[in-house]
Design an enzyme around this catalytic site. Structure first.
Site, PDB file in Angstrom:
ATOM      1  N   ASP A 410       0.828  -1.206   0.000  1.00 28.43           N
ATOM      2  CA  ASP A 410       0.000   0.000   0.000  1.00 28.43           C
ATOM      3  C   ASP A 410       0.863   1.256   0.000  1.00 28.43           C
ATOM      4  OD1 ASP A 410      -2.714   1.289   0.509  1.00 28.43           O
ATOM      5  OD2 ASP A 410      -1.562   2.048   2.212  1.00 28.43           O
ATOM      6  N   GLU A 463       1.118  -0.522  -5.153  1.00 25.05           N
ATOM      7  CA  GLU A 463       0.141   0.538  -5.404  1.00 25.05           C
ATOM      8  C   GLU A 463       0.945   1.823  -5.527  1.00 25.05           C
ATOM      9  OE1 GLU A 463      -3.481   3.116  -3.491  1.00 25.05           O
ATOM     10  OE2 GLU A 463      -1.794   2.401  -2.315  1.00 25.05           O
TER      11      GLU A 463
END
Length: 742
Positions: A410, A463
């Site tokens: 993330d 990401e």
């Protein structure tokens, strides 16, 4: 009593009592002195303490403020003994933690000091341990915690009435590790560390390496020991030979707490989720499931992105073995498991990692680098080797101990740039004068290089929302080393295009083609994630214009276009239902929608997309190769159509997407070969509640160049629809398609 008591200065006893002594084992426990054995015990609340050994009982004398001492008669070497400790309700027999040597070796401590211990979870945390000691094997729990600036550390829990005075820990050399083996403690024990920091203040802390935690809002760590026997040997053996980038990958993103709930709103357990989730994903044909963070976090509204216990599966749904069983059952059904992982920042809760030993231990001490003002969280100190070690060992832990098949990392962009979410004057350049966070880059490269070396066949996914070069490039060539990267540009462009009324789409035609200008710069995932259906953005269905029929048709056409596009697919839960309301973590999905045929049609389309995709290697076997894709016509703005070929192992597949709200009759389609082309999927088919416009399941291509292709066929293209045609070799009969329409 015979023999002489080994003397200890009162000042040193005071240090033990007040938690200022870094080596309590040097004072407490058994010590040979002048041919006898002195035993010294710290039991502040006891009324009497007796040492039992070899059928003999030796009462200890109260020496100083809860310290008891005595000499064992008739022994010159340390015997096997137990303590009988009396409180108000009589004596309790206990073993003495201070008679045991450390459970960590010098090699472990050296590797911890160097920040190179790849299996950190095997030496730190709370581990059930079977200790070979005088008198036989003793079972208990070894506690070890890294707190290099602490002045002292105490262990507290239900076993000592949460009074840490009875269990001071010892510091092991200059490693910064504090350790204590407590005999008799096992799985299920709740505990915390009381840490006297460099500033002299006491802090109660959960274990950074805890493998289990109490259910929020409780905050203690728990001892656990796995008894799970894995049944996924076949999956794991095959995984080690895989190359995920060159294989089919269709991923269902899932939030465990809101997929389904009990009627009263309670969470499903890991086992209950497995009972429904495994057959559901098998029916839909997804190859992988991506779980939003399953690491322990106290605030459900963070969705798991503000972690407090990086090594503990979320206890809201059960214990760690419950999570192992969920992964195991998914594997046995042929479904891979990707875990969201958050190494960029961590929660601020005072009982967790923040200011752990009275200093910014895990967080960067520079507020320009150590505080994420956008998310209100601490940022890890990537410049400290031990912190990088904590993180990449955590990655290995989930891949090795829980058999996860990959990690989606993330917020990579927030890690890479020193000026991320910061105004001028709020950040300082690196040593070269740039905005790149060189230490974070080093960490990501170390992490990727380490996990790919140790765990073949897994995949890491970034990401990353910028144009940072080489995100999926090899670390040997200066890349970050990820296997895949989320294509955020494709997501923004395509959703922006689809949100427009069909009459306006010709003026924005190349918003859908732009992604193909950089599609092979990285290995991409096409993400329709939770972030696109929350915080006022509305559901995927509600992004589409028109009346309800048109919204559903747009959605079906878009999903089929996405599945055929180069890159792996990721779809957030609920999108396969045509979910009307946007996602909320506090309630389950709108499963009642499946009672409506038009929403069941979207569900069934996703099933057929996945099955046809997996059965068509041309769509995925050359995802990372430009030769696996060719535009037939990228410029048909007037009709808002896009036609392209996917090539790879097996027959070619041609995709035709029409994003206008009327059909195109007599549409001449250029094709790579003459002969039969099976209409293997049509999103306008009546079984999906479309209008039923199609080509009777098959078209025939004849010689004649069109749009750069050597053959062509005249077809009908349904309104707001995507159609897939797969070439049928001359030696193979055309199969009757259940999706054929007229």
């Amino acid at each position: 009593m015979t023999g002489t008591i080994a003397p200890v200065p009162t000042s040193e006893l005071d240090q033990i009592i007040h938690g200022e002594h870094g080596h309590p084992h040097a004072v407490l426990g058994p010590h040979v002195h002048e041919g006898a054995v002195t035993v010294r015990v710290l039991k502040p609340l006891a009324s009497a303490v007796v040492v039992r050994h070899g059928g003999t009982e030796t009462p200890l004398e109260h020496e100083h403020e809860g310290v008891w001492v005595g000499v064992l008669p008739g022994v010159t070497d340390v015997p096997d003994y137990r303590l009988a400790v009396s409180y108000d309700d009589g004596p309790i027999e206990l073993d003495d933690p201070y008679r045991f040597l450390p459970t960590l070796g010098q090699v472990d401590l050296h590797l911890i000091n160097e920040g190179r211990h790849e299996q950190l979870w095997n030496v730190l945390g709370a581990r059930v341990h079977h200790y070979a000691a005088v008198g036989g094997t003793v079972s208990g729990t070894s506690f070890a915690v890294w707190a290099p600036s602490a002045r002292s550390v105490r262990l507290k829990g239900e076993f000592n009435s949460w009074d840490g005075r009875e269990h001071p820990m010892r510091q092991l050399g200059s490693s910064g590790v504090w350790e204590l083996f407590v005999p008799g403690l096992g799985a299920g024990t709740s505990y915390k560390y009381a840490i006297r920091g460099a500033d002299g203040e006491w802090r109660e802390k959960a274990d950074p390496m805890a493998f289990h935690a109490e259910v929020a809002p409780a905050t203690a760590s728990r001892v656990t020991e796995s008894t799970h026997v894995w049944g996924d040997d076949e999956w794991m053996a095959a995984r080690a030979e895989r190359q995920p980038v060159a294989e089919a990958m269709s991923t269902y993103e899932l939030h465990l707490g809101s997929w389904k709930r009990h009627p009263g709103g309670g969470f499903w357990s890991y086992d209950e989720l497995a009972d429904d989730l495994v057959p559901y994903l098998s029916e839909l044909g997804f190859t992988h499931v991506e779980l939003m963070p399953v690491m322990q976090h106290p605030f459900g509204g963070s969705w798991g992105y503000h972690v407090t216990s990086y090594f503990a599966p979320d206890s809201r749904y059960g214990d760690p073995d419950g999570f192992r069983r969920l992964v195991d059952r998914l594997h046995q059904a042929g479904i891979g498991v990707i875990l969201d992982w958050v190494p960029g920042h961590f929660a601020t809760d005072p009982w967790a990692l923040a200011s752990f030993d009275g200093t910014p231990l895990y967080e960067d001490p520079n507020p320009q680098r150590g505080w994420h003002k956008e998310w209100g969280s601490h940022i890890f100190n990537f410049g400290r080797p031990e912190v990088r070690n904590f993180l990449y060992a955590n990655a290995l832990y989930w891949l090795e101990e829980f058999h996860a098949d990959g990690l989606r990392v993330d917020g990579v962009a927030s890690m890479l740039y020193l000026d991320y979410a910061r105004e001028e004057g709020e950040w300082s350049p690196n040593k070269h004068g740039g905005r790149e966070n060189l230490e974070a880059v080093q960490f990501l490269q170390e992490m990727n290089a380490t996990v790919y070396k140790r765990v073949p066949g897994i995949v890491t996914i970034a990401e990353e929302s910028t144009s940072w070069p080489g995100v999926t490039g090899p670390t040997s060539e200066g890349g970050l080393g990820f296997g895949l990267k989320w294509n955020m540009g494709w997501m923004h462009d395509s959703l922006g295009y689809l949100a427009r009324e069909p009459v306006h789409r010709p003026y924005h035609h190349h918003e859908m083609t732009f992604a193909l200008t950089y599609a092979w710069a990285e290995n991409y995932v096409l993400p329709i994630s939770h972030d696109e259906v929350v915080h006022g953005k509305g559901s995927l269905l509600r992004k589409m214009p028109g009346d309800r029929w048109q919204q559903l048709a747009n959605l079906r056409a878009y999903l089929a276009y996405m599945w055929a596009h180069p890159g792996k697919q990721l779809l957030f839960m609920g999108c396969e239902l045509g979910q009307e309301s946007e996602w909320a973590e506090a309630r389950e999905l709108d499963w009642w929608l499946l009672e409506h045929p038009e929403h069941r049609g979207v569900h069934d389309l996703v099933r057929d997309l996945n099955r046809t995709y997996v059965d068509s290697p041309a769509m995925w076997s050359r995802d990372g190769d430009p030769a696996g894709f060719q535009w037939v016509d990228a410029n048909d703005a007037g009709r808002s159509t896009y036609t392209f070929v996917r090539r790879g192992d097996g027959p070619d597949l041609v995709c035709v997407s029409n994003f206008r709200d009327h059909p195109h009759e007599g549409f001449r389609l250029g094709l790579p070969a003459t002969g039969a082309w099976e209409e293997v999927l049509n999103t306008d088919a009546e079984i999906y509640l479309g209008s039923g416009v199609g080509n009777l399941g098959q078209i025939t291509a004849v010689e004649g160049e069109h749009d750069g292709q050597p053959a062509h066929a005249d077809i009908v293209v349904p309104p707001l629809a995507t159609v897939w045609f797969r070439h049928v070799p001359a030696t193979e009969p055309v199969k009757e398609s259940p999706r054929a329409v007229s």
